[in-house]
Scaffold this active site. Structure first.
Site: not given
Length: 336
Positions: A11, A13-15, A92, A105, A112, A131, A188
């Site tokens: 992930g 490329a994400g924030q 979500r 997921n 993975q 998540n 979490h």
């Protein structure tokens, strides 16, 4: 300098990934004398963004960054890695039920997990950030089980832990360095239990327990818990984006401490496979207080609970068992 550590961020490329990679590359996580080979994975649609992140990391001119590569396939991503930050997950969406989110997921983390088993080192250590993190870690560990031991899988509750430290410091008018041993129990999620029963606050050179330092039991059993539980949602409301800077910092704290160990007399919160401690079902990925030495975590033993704490822990355990069962059913339904 020692041999490079090969570190994967999914992930990327994400924030959150964008905020994590600089901390890994600049020596914050593994030290200023430890070179790293950084592997950035994301879906093919994000390949241009990934390339831009690679260019930026190159432009940082970091002595600890031995190499950086962007990939979009699991074989290239997972081969020979020492650490994996599994950040990428299906978010979500509005109207999505938990079972739908879990089903989406399960596919990602099953794939993975199998890739870890097939291509990664048996010593690889994994943090799941995406998540629902605890259950995603459970699924990844399940499918990597032939190669990588369950104890090498963890999910991130360090963000919640750091939030609890910050709230306690704010309430007592001190700094973070003077607060220690808060605990996040469980998932979490909104059922997590931020517990300060065993926490201490150092004020003016005197260490005192958190309840005495705060002097407001109703606050610690009400607004304090709610603030930590709901903090992520409040940040989305304010920023219109999820926590990225703080989540990345927490993921890096988690792996830094797993790599270097915890300080004497201090414990941190990590979601790890339960060994049955505190009556938590064996194998459930549950946030516990841990100490770490020589790259191995140990659940802190012998802590006592009052009825209030027992109720909170029972609620988060129930949610995690339901998530686990839904995820396993999704595995069966998808015939995987």
């Amino acid at each position: 300098m020692s041999a490079p550590l090969r570190v994967l961020v999914t992930g990327a490329a994400g924030q959150i990934g964008y905020s994590i990679v600089i901390r890994i590359a600049d020596g914050t996580v593994f030290g200023k004398e430890q070179p790293v080979e950084l592997v950035l994975l994301d879906v093919p649609q994000c390949s241009n963004i990934l390339e831009g992140v690679v260019f930026e990391l190159q432009d940082c001119a970091l002595p600890t960054l031995f190499s950086v590569v962007a990939v979009t396939d699991e074989k290239s991503a997972f081969t020979g890695i020492d650490y994996a930050f599994l950040v990428g997950a299906m978010p979500r969406r509005e109207g999505m039920e938990r079972k739908d989110l879990l089903a989406a997921n399960v596919k990602i983390f099953k794939s993975q997990g199998k890739a870890l088993a097939e291509y990664a080192k048996p010593t690889t250590k994994v943090i799941v950030v995406g998540n629902p993190a605890n259950t995603n870690a459970f699924i990844a560990a399940k499918y990597a089980a032939g190669k990588i031991p369950a104890k090498n899988f963890s999910a991130m509750t360090r963000l919640d832990h750091n939030r609890a430290l910050a709230q306690l410091a704010l309430k007592t008018g001190t700094t973070i360095g003077n607060v220690k041993n808060v605990i996040i129990w469980g998932n979490h999620s909104g059922t997590q239990f931020p517990d300060v029963t065993h926490a201490t606050v150092n004020k003016n050179g005197t260490e005192t327990d958190a309840y005495a330092a705060v002097g407001d039991n109703a606050f610690l059993q009400g607004p304090f818990i709610a603030t930590v539980q709901k903090r992520g949602g409040v940040i989305i409301e304010k920023r219109k984006l999820s926590s990225a800077m703080s989540a990345a910092k927490a993921a890096c704290d988690h792996i830094h401490d797993w790599h270097f160990g915890t300080k004497a007399g201090q414990f941190v919160s990590m979601a790890v496979p339960s060994d049955g401690s505190y009556g938590i079902p064996q194998g459930l990925i549950f946030s516990f207080p841990v100490t770490i030495e020589g790259g191995e975590w140990k659940i802190v033993q012998g802590l006592s609970f009052d009825d209030f704490a027992k109720g909170k822990i029972a609620a988060t355990t129930k949610e995690l068992e339901e998530e686990r069962d839904d995820a396993l059913k999704a595995c069966d339904d998808a015939n995987i």
